[in-house]
Design an enzyme around this catalytic site. Sequence first.
Site, PDB file in Angstrom:
ATOM      1  N   ARG A  57      14.083   1.309 -12.895  1.00  0.00           N
ATOM      2  CA  ARG A  57      14.552   0.111 -12.190  1.00  0.00           C
ATOM      3  C   ARG A  57      15.955  -0.261 -12.669  1.00  0.00           C
ATOM      4  NH1 ARG A  57       9.023  -2.564 -13.700  1.00  0.00           N
ATOM      5  NH2 ARG A  57       7.727  -1.863 -11.980  1.00  0.00           N
ATOM      6  N   PHE A 107       6.678   0.680  -0.882  1.00  0.00           N
ATOM      7  CA  PHE A 107       5.577   0.590  -1.850  1.00  0.00           C
ATOM      8  C   PHE A 107       5.983  -0.360  -2.984  1.00  0.00           C
ATOM      9  CE2 PHE A 107       5.885   4.864  -0.057  1.00  0.00           C
ATOM     10  CZ  PHE A 107       4.643   5.047   0.523  1.00  0.00           C
ATOM     11  N   SER A 153       1.813  -2.049   2.081  1.00  0.00           N
ATOM     12  CA  SER A 153       0.741  -2.241   3.063  1.00  0.00           C
ATOM     13  C   SER A 153      -0.170  -3.408   2.674  1.00  0.00           C
ATOM     14  CB  SER A 153      -0.085  -0.961   3.206  1.00  0.00           C
ATOM     15  OG  SER A 153      -0.577  -0.574   1.951  1.00  0.00           O
ATOM     16  N   CYS A 211       3.660   9.753  -9.027  1.00  0.00           N
ATOM     17  CA  CYS A 211       2.967   9.408 -10.277  1.00  0.00           C
ATOM     18  C   CYS A 211       1.637  10.141 -10.374  1.00  0.00           C
ATOM     19  CB  CYS A 211       2.786   7.899 -10.404  1.00  0.00           C
ATOM     20  SG  CYS A 211       1.805   7.203  -9.072  1.00  0.00           S
TER      21      CYS A 211
HETATM   22  N1  SAH Z   1       6.984   0.482  -6.976  1.00  0.00           N
HETATM   23  C1  SAH Z   1       5.989  -0.379  -7.582  1.00  0.00           C
HETATM   24  C2  SAH Z   1       4.661   0.293  -7.827  1.00  0.00           C
HETATM   25  C3  SAH Z   1       4.042   0.904  -6.589  1.00  0.00           C
HETATM   26  S1  SAH Z   1       2.315   1.054  -6.666  1.00  0.00           S
HETATM   27  C4  SAH Z   1       6.540  -0.981  -8.876  1.00  0.00           C
HETATM   28  O1  SAH Z   1       7.653  -0.662  -9.304  1.00  0.00           O
HETATM   29  O2  SAH Z   1       5.831  -1.794  -9.471  1.00  0.00           O
HETATM   30  C5  SAH Z   1       1.936   1.601  -5.069  1.00  0.00           C
HETATM   31  C6  SAH Z   1       1.909   0.539  -3.998  1.00  0.00           C
HETATM   32  O3  SAH Z   1       1.804   1.198  -2.751  1.00  0.00           O
HETATM   33  C7  SAH Z   1       0.744  -0.433  -4.042  1.00  0.00           C
HETATM   34  O4  SAH Z   1       1.218  -1.744  -4.125  1.00  0.00           O
HETATM   35  C8  SAH Z   1      -0.019  -0.217  -2.728  1.00  0.00           C
HETATM   36  O5  SAH Z   1      -0.485  -1.425  -2.141  1.00  0.00           O
HETATM   37  C9  SAH Z   1       1.045   0.395  -1.870  1.00  0.00           C
HETATM   38  N2  SAH Z   1       0.582   1.266  -0.783  1.00  0.00           N
HETATM   39  C10 SAH Z   1      -0.417   2.173  -0.798  1.00  0.00           C
HETATM   40  N3  SAH Z   1      -0.470   2.855   0.361  1.00  0.00           N
HETATM   41  C11 SAH Z   1       0.532   2.380   1.142  1.00  0.00           C
HETATM   42  C12 SAH Z   1       1.018   2.701   2.451  1.00  0.00           C
HETATM   43  N4  SAH Z   1       0.439   3.660   3.187  1.00  0.00           N
HETATM   44  N5  SAH Z   1       2.071   2.025   2.913  1.00  0.00           N
HETATM   45  C13 SAH Z   1       2.672   1.060   2.172  1.00  0.00           C
HETATM   46  N6  SAH Z   1       2.263   0.730   0.940  1.00  0.00           N
HETATM   47  C14 SAH Z   1       1.208   1.373   0.425  1.00  0.00           C
END
Ligand code: SAH
Length: 397
Positions: free
Chosen positions: A215, A231, A254, A341
């Site tokens: 980040r 995400f 989502s 991940c």
């Molecule tokens: N980038 C974030 C962590 C991501 S965790 C950080 O830095 O903290 C993954 C995320 O993807 C979750 O919040 C989950 O709700 C979301 N997610 C899962 N499938 C998804 C989809 N098909 N479209 C959008 N978001 C999704």
Amino acid sequence: MNELKEIVLRKGKEDSLKRFHPWVFSGAIAHKPDAIEEGEVVHVLAADSSFLGVGHYQIGSIAVRILSFQNEAIDGSFYVKRIAQAYRLRQTLQLLRSDNNAFRLIHGEGDLLPGLIIDMYGDTAVVQAHSVGMHRDISLIVSALKNVLPDDRLQHVFYKSEGTLPYKAEVNVVDTYLMGGNQVHEVAIENGLKFNIDWLKGQKTGFFVDQRENRSLLEKYSSNRNVLNMFCYTGGFSVYALRGGAASVVSVDSSSKAVLLTERNVNLNFGEDSRHEAVAEDAFKYLKQVPKGKYDLIVLDPPAFAKHRGAINNALQGYKKLNYSAFEKLAPGGILFTFSCSQAITKESFRLAVFSAAAISGRQVRILHQLTQPADHPVNIYHPEGEYLKGLVLQVE
Ligand code: SAH
């Protein structure tokens, strides 16, 4: 000590333990006592009866997770020793500062405590047992935490293992405070930015501490860019992008809960910020309708597409499709931060999936950075499986 049950390996199956790999697979076992309970501390012996290690027995393909390759007691002072070692490392890494109090204190095998995760948010420890053995030892672990951490660093311990213990395990666990409590909600500080952490209902321990350094890197690329954070979960990347001077930031997840968390965290740091917008939408759907060239910085940090080895091929297709959409839409000169991940996906195969996506898009793509997890998620050199986070920063012409 001698009362511990003994598991004896088949001839030739001691090699990986002699190289300090901390897992014993069930197929390597020649014999084990009948009345052995999941989570019990056991001795592991080679076929010639020589001592190999002491660890937690569990039911499943990994039958023992080794805690020590020395013949020592797994007691309170063992946990004090390990947790003190881990705490000293985090001090060395300068993660305990007035402008940073969110970090991972215990990272399973990486801290020689397989099956145990502890994340710190201010003076709250969120503890997760991923093995029945760690669950059985939880009071030793909490005592050790109190012993090692100074009072101003530890006021609450939240035990959150309902979702992490093997689902067939015959243990009843309820997420609960084992110290302090009263439904505290911590505002943790990461590199001077504030984040509301909801460990009660949030994913994992409430926050993804493993993206801290990535980040920070994104912040440096954000100035005057139109950023799309896919995400977003709690909006980590979005908040850094805003501090980095982004022209606009759109956060997509989502989960509508995640979108609310992101909005709350943006607000916590910047108040109402008209540069930011959060959208609850499926990532693939959202990307499809994005006009080409609208964004010049895109973050793709999806959940683990491959949760086990059987899912690798589908996961790679997923990464390819997702990254292709980003290549298709990025403005010329744009930057893509793309992550996986999934522990089951290697660095090489992730790179190949992104490479294939780039090739189909036909764009000129350069690798600027190759990213991984930060040092508070250390990788035990004898357990390369512990390296799970992979990322690439790409420039797209
Ligand atoms: N980038 C974030 C962590 C991501 S965790 C950080 O830095 O903290 C993954 C995320 O993807 C979750 O919040 C989950 O709700 C979301 N997610 C899962 N499938 C998804 C989809 N098909 N479209 C959008 N978001 C999704």
